[in-house]
Design an enzyme around this catalytic site. Structure first.
Site, PDB file in Angstrom:
ATOM      1  N   SER A 198       0.791  -1.051  -0.093  1.00 40.52           N
ATOM      2  CA  SER A 198      -0.039  -0.020   0.283  1.00 40.52           C
ATOM      3  C   SER A 198       0.935   1.311  -0.077  1.00 40.52           C
ATOM      4  O   SER A 198       1.913   1.462  -0.849  1.00 40.52           O
ATOM      5  CB  SER A 198      -0.872   0.082   1.128  1.00 40.52           C
ATOM      6  N   ASP A 235      -9.355  -3.371  -6.738  1.00 36.60           N
ATOM      7  CA  ASP A 235      -8.873  -2.515  -5.507  1.00 36.60           C
ATOM      8  C   ASP A 235      -9.288  -1.042  -5.769  1.00 36.60           C
ATOM      9  O   ASP A 235      -9.039  -0.519  -6.575  1.00 36.60           O
ATOM     10  CB  ASP A 235      -7.293  -2.521  -5.216  1.00 36.60           C
ATOM     11  N   HIS A 287      -7.946  -4.907  -0.722  1.00 34.14           N
ATOM     12  CA  HIS A 287      -6.796  -4.089  -1.063  1.00 34.14           C
ATOM     13  C   HIS A 287      -5.373  -4.851  -0.877  1.00 34.14           C
ATOM     14  O   HIS A 287      -4.665  -4.777  -1.820  1.00 34.14           O
ATOM     15  CB  HIS A 287      -7.072  -2.925   0.222  1.00 34.14           C
TER      16      HIS A 287
END
Length: 661
Positions: A493, A579, A624
């Site tokens: 991320s 995502d 995610h």
């Protein structure tokens, strides 16, 4: 208002009967933020069922840090037949380590969602929401309240459980691993429990009881990753469901929190730097809420209650009375812990305060590991920067020899004021067993050293995190931990920003990189306000659309913007098709541009040049980060071993055992 980084708890003395009047008249300059999701460890027998055999966990989200559920039954059990007493003169850290090493490790389980209420424990067993009497919680004697398979979801799991005050109802939030969407079910507790209601896209939820002894469920509705609406619902004969509050500012999100004594329900409206709290009387939930303090930019605050007093955790102001009402288990990471450890390396003493839980958790499963925490105040590395000491945590086998020739896997995050995640993972244990060194760099932008540590690594200070990461890796090499040709770097991320930036600025420090759902195109993403999180993230990355200073600064470090023809480390990227947090488009664009730059550099390098490998692995699903995907884990480890030219035979044998293929 002058902002201070020191946190404190202030007791505001109001008598409860006059609470509403006092608060409406008083202007309070106090504030906070806190996340109430924390991992818990408990001794419990493990019951494995078909529903959760392969994918039992929750991924880490930007705002929430939910718990994960797995058993470490096969993780090198150690049983001490003759347990020796712990010497009284042993230092605190060694006492904890010794105690953990003498406990049977196969009995540890990380609990996913579990709530004790009254005389019962509510939890997930296989595909079912169940409850058992408290004294029978470790046995197989439980009552099934709801079968999750009725929801027709693929491998569902329970994320959160809340029980109504008088135990007439229980509510549970249910998710799947490949999606962030969740469903809240309400089950009526009786001789034959039945699902009373179901609400889609619920984020947070809490129960209160009104004056008529009726249970009222408050919950927040999340749409497009944005949580702006609060609802309240009742059930039974007087069934209703109504919207109670809507936040108008798209840069804020809303979550609910019930004070620890269940006296007040708080509506917390906040972004990354500012918050506002409204108080709902738990005895009169239909009355209008009371505003604690109107939002003021830069002011964060969070409200607790005990003994007719409000406690406000805030980042500004001066305390009038200091009272502690916390334990190490439920304290936000940005606060000082009640207990801390120190450890010496050479002549330096480094505070292990911020690492206490992480190190303890790892040692529970990994008694063969040596934990080494060092501070980077090395003049040779940082004298030309700002002299900041950046903590690192290092794991390796105690019997490792010639560490300079060992492979190194560096972890980094450095965003949102969140701690770098160092929880136990089977694949990390396998790597250490196979001789790897694991290093965790707690750079600025994270939350390990408090709010100022975060502030020093966001907006127009984001390059500090990059400087910290570079200094950490150089110091590791300088102190004899591995070498550039054996050094790998991993992040997920927002951690991808620092990794991608380092690959552009100092690629010679690395041999290979693995990224998962990485944020790589900061500039274009932050200029696209149609994306669900752009407005919410302005306080972290800046507003390049309206602020030229922010735009120019982002251009200096944005991984996508700074790709150039040069030699890069090999890179493996895992992305997810749907995502919503890190759009696939940005990752694909980064990958294509990177490959073009590598090809251009290869043309100028002549024959014999070995170009780095760039792999983009696109996984289906809308989550995610899928932390326990066996396919992802094996692909990443295979990539690292191949890039470093290492034999992966033993590591995959161990991995198969731990992951139960």
């Amino acid at each position: 208002m002058q902002q201070k980084s020191k946190l404190f708890l202030q007791a505001l003395k109001y008598s409860i009967p006059h609470l509403g009047k006092c608060m409406q008249k008083q202007h309070l300059n106090h504030c906070n933020f806190a996340d109430h999701y924390y991992n818990r460890i408990k001794l419990k027998k493990y019951h494995l069922t078909k529903c959760l055999q392969n994918k039992p966990t929750i991924s880490e989200l930007a705002r929430n840090i939910p718990s994960r559920s797995f058993s470490s039954k096969d993780f090198l059990p150690i049983k001490q037949e003759n347990e020796k007493p712990i010497p009284e003169n042993m230092d605190a850290f060694e006492k904890v380590r010794t105690k953990l090493e003498t406990q049977p490790q196969e009995e540890y389980e990380i609990i996913n969602a579990e709530v004790k209420h009254g005389g019962f424990v509510y939890y997930q067993e296989g595909c079912c929401l169940v409850r058992s009497k408290d004294e029978e919680a470790d046995n197989d004697n439980y009552e099934v309240l709801f079968n999750l398979e009725e929801l027709k979801l693929d491998q569902p799991f329970i994320d959160c459980i809340r029980v109504a005050p008088d135990e007439k109802y229980v509510a549970a939030k249910i998710r799947t691993e490949d999606s962030e969407a969740s469903t809240c079910i309400v089950v009526k507790l009786s001789d034959q429990p039945v699902m009373e209601a179901s609400f889609p896209n619920v984020s947070s939820f809490e129960w209160v009881k009104d004056e008529e002894e009726e249970d009222v469920l408050f919950y927040t509705f999340q749409r497009n990753l944005r949580c702006h609406d609060v609802y309240r619902a009742t059930f039974g004969d007087n069934k209703r469901n109504e919207r109670f509050y809507t936040e108008k500012d798209p840069s804020y999100f809303v979550f609910l929190y019930l004070t620890k004594d269940s006296r007040f329900l708080t509506i917390n409206i906040m972004n990354k730097t500012t918050s506002e709290v409204w108080l709902i009387d738990g005895l009169s939930p239909w009355d209008p809420p009371v505003l604690i303090q109107k939002r003021i930019h830069g002011v964060l605050y969070y409200v607790e209650h005990r003994d007719d007093e409000l406690y406000i955790l805030t980042n500004v102001g001066e305390p009038t009375e200091f009272k502690l009402m916390r334990t190490a288990a439920d304290t936000p990471a940005i606060m000082n812990w009640d207990l801390f450890f120190t450890m010496k390396r050479n002549t330096k003493v480094v505070d292990l305060d911020m690492f206490k839980d992480h190190c303890v958790l790892f040692l529970k499963h990994s008694n063969l590991l040596y934990v080494n925490v060092i501070g980077l105040a090395d003049d040779s590395v940082r004298s030309l920067k700002d002299g900041k000491s950046v903590p690192m945590t290092i794991f390796h086998k105690t019997d490792s020899e010639d560490l300079q020739k060992k492979p190194l896997l560096v972890h980094v995050y450095g965003a949102y004021g969140m701690d770098l995640k160092m929880n136990f993972r089977p694949e990390r244990r396998v790597l250490v067993d196979d001789g790897w060194i694991l290093a965790y760099c707690h750079v600025r932008g994270g939350g390990e050293l408090g709010l100022q540590w975060h502030a020093d690594g966001r907006l127009t200070k984001k390059l500090n995190g990059l400087a910290d990461l570079e200094a950490c890796i150089k110091t590791l090499h300088g102190q004899g931990f591995s070498q550039p040709s054996l050094t790998t770097l991993t992040a997920f991320s927002a951690g991808g920003v620092l990794v991608g930036a380092l690959c552009n600025s100092n690629p010679e420090l690395l041999r290979a990189v693995t990224l998962e759902a990485p944020f790589l195109d900061v500039l274009n993403t932050m200029m696209d306000t149609t994306l669900p999180l752009t407005l919410e993230e302005l306080e972290e990355w800046g507003n390049p659309s309206s602020d030229e200073k922010h735009k120019n600064y982002i251009k200096r470090y944005c991984p996508y913007q700074n790709i150039k023809p040069q030699h890069y480390p090999s890179i493996h990227i895992t992305a997810y098709e749907n995502d919503e947090r890190v759009p696939l488009k940005g990752i694909v664009s980064y990958t294509e541009k990177l490959k073009e730059a590598i090809m251009e550099h290869a043309k100028d390098s002549g024959e014999g040049y070995q170009a780095p490998n760039v792999v983009l692995d696109i996984q289906p699903g809308g989550n995610h980060v899928i932390e326990d995907s066996h396919k992802k884990i094996t692909a990443q480890i295979k990539f690292l071993y191949e890039e470093l030219g290492l034999d992966s035979t033993s590591v995959f044998e161990n991995l198969k055992k731990y992951l139960k293929f």
